[in-house]
Design a protein around this motif. Sequence first.
Motif, PDB file in Angstrom:
ATOM      1  N   LEU A   1       0.812  -1.451  -0.020  1.00 12.29           N
ATOM      2  CA  LEU A   1      -0.282   0.363  -0.131  1.00 12.29           C
ATOM      3  C   LEU A   1       0.529   0.877   0.035  1.00 12.29           C
ATOM      4  O   LEU A   1       0.504   2.577  -0.730  1.00 12.29           O
ATOM      5  CB  LEU A   1      -0.974  -0.113   1.478  1.00 12.29           C
TER       6      LEU A   1
ATOM      7  N   ARG B   1      -1.612   8.349   3.407  1.00 15.12           N
ATOM      8  CA  ARG B   1      -0.801   7.239   3.265  1.00 15.12           C
ATOM      9  C   ARG B   1      -0.851   6.853   4.996  1.00 15.12           C
ATOM     10  O   ARG B   1      -1.462   5.326   5.334  1.00 15.12           O
ATOM     11  CB  ARG B   1       0.037   7.369   2.914  1.00 15.12           C
TER      12      ARG B   1
ATOM     13  N   LEU C   1      -4.513   5.307   5.493  1.00 16.07           N
ATOM     14  CA  LEU C   1      -5.455   3.950   5.426  1.00 16.07           C
ATOM     15  C   LEU C   1      -4.019   2.627   5.395  1.00 16.07           C
ATOM     16  O   LEU C   1      -4.598   1.840   6.222  1.00 16.07           O
ATOM     17  CB  LEU C   1      -4.833   3.968   3.707  1.00 16.07           C
TER      18      LEU C   1
ATOM     19  N   GLU D   1      -7.740  -4.404  -2.220  1.00 17.33           N
ATOM     20  CA  GLU D   1      -7.802  -4.069  -3.978  1.00 17.33           C
ATOM     21  C   GLU D   1      -7.703  -2.711  -3.649  1.00 17.33           C
ATOM     22  O   GLU D   1      -8.442  -2.237  -2.094  1.00 17.33           O
ATOM     23  CB  GLU D   1      -8.827  -4.363  -4.211  1.00 17.33           C
ATOM     24  N   CYS D   2      -7.003  -2.260  -4.187  1.00 16.29           N
ATOM     25  CA  CYS D   2      -7.098  -0.251  -4.112  1.00 16.29           C
ATOM     26  C   CYS D   2      -7.666   0.338  -5.485  1.00 16.29           C
ATOM     27  O   CYS D   2      -7.249  -0.119  -6.370  1.00 16.29           O
ATOM     28  CB  CYS D   2      -5.450  -0.003  -3.616  1.00 16.29           C
ATOM     29  N   TYR D   3      -8.655   1.379  -4.879  1.00 12.92           N
ATOM     30  CA  TYR D   3      -9.486   1.902  -5.666  1.00 12.92           C
ATOM     31  C   TYR D   3      -9.374   3.251  -5.998  1.00 12.92           C
ATOM     32  O   TYR D   3      -9.438   4.101  -4.471  1.00 12.92           O
ATOM     33  CB  TYR D   3     -11.383   1.911  -5.566  1.00 12.92           C
TER      34      TYR D   3
ATOM     35  N   VAL E   1     -10.158   7.849  -2.385  1.00 16.39           N
ATOM     36  CA  VAL E   1      -9.090   6.654  -2.298  1.00 16.39           C
ATOM     37  C   VAL E   1     -10.081   5.542  -1.710  1.00 16.39           C
ATOM     38  O   VAL E   1     -10.153   5.716  -0.804  1.00 16.39           O
ATOM     39  CB  VAL E   1      -8.075   6.187  -1.877  1.00 16.39           C
TER      40      VAL E   1
ATOM     41  N   VAL F   1      -9.549   1.373   0.133  1.00 16.64           N
ATOM     42  CA  VAL F   1      -8.815  -0.301   0.415  1.00 16.64           C
ATOM     43  C   VAL F   1     -10.015  -0.741   0.470  1.00 16.64           C
ATOM     44  O   VAL F   1     -10.449  -0.762   1.090  1.00 16.64           O
ATOM     45  CB  VAL F   1      -7.805   0.267   1.070  1.00 16.64           C
TER      46      VAL F   1
ATOM     47  N   THR G   1     -14.246  -1.887   3.423  1.00 18.82           N
ATOM     48  CA  THR G   1     -14.274  -1.005   2.441  1.00 18.82           C
ATOM     49  C   THR G   1     -13.578   0.483   3.290  1.00 18.82           C
ATOM     50  O   THR G   1     -14.094   0.540   4.208  1.00 18.82           O
ATOM     51  CB  THR G   1     -15.148  -0.832   1.320  1.00 18.82           C
TER      52      THR G   1
END
Length: 150
Positions: free
Chosen positions: A29, A43, A46, A74-76, A83, A85, A140
Amino acid sequence: MAAPAAGTLISAIEVGAQIDDITEATSWLGVVALEEGWPDATRFALELSLEEALTNVVSYGFRGAHAAPHIRIECYRLPERRVAVRLIDNGVPFDPTNVSEPETPDSIEDAKIGGHGVQLMRHFLETLAYAREGEENQLTLVAGVAGGGA
């Protein structure tokens, strides 16, 4: 499984269900954060939240589970400079969004170790959402990236 609303998948990783695998996930990540130009606060939020969530999954999620552990992250990239995760595991059903906040102790001596991870996630994230899809937990984590490059 559907992507978070209007999200674009940036990256994904599968990790094992051991405590040592948590470092692999947070390091991954961190690389995504650098590549996407997230500000340090995003950062941190998350990575900390993923570490807390994964610690719970690895420590408790597979007790009594009948299938071999499977964990995918998964990261979107989301609209409006946000954002997501998503942590997906096939462990026992557990919705951390239903965990109540721990009681505030009267003194430091009365404070209990542990049980504060969900509270930390709620503090640092915009959204913390849970769904059980078939045999999978989907947690999420959503944070804003104001000031960053995403």
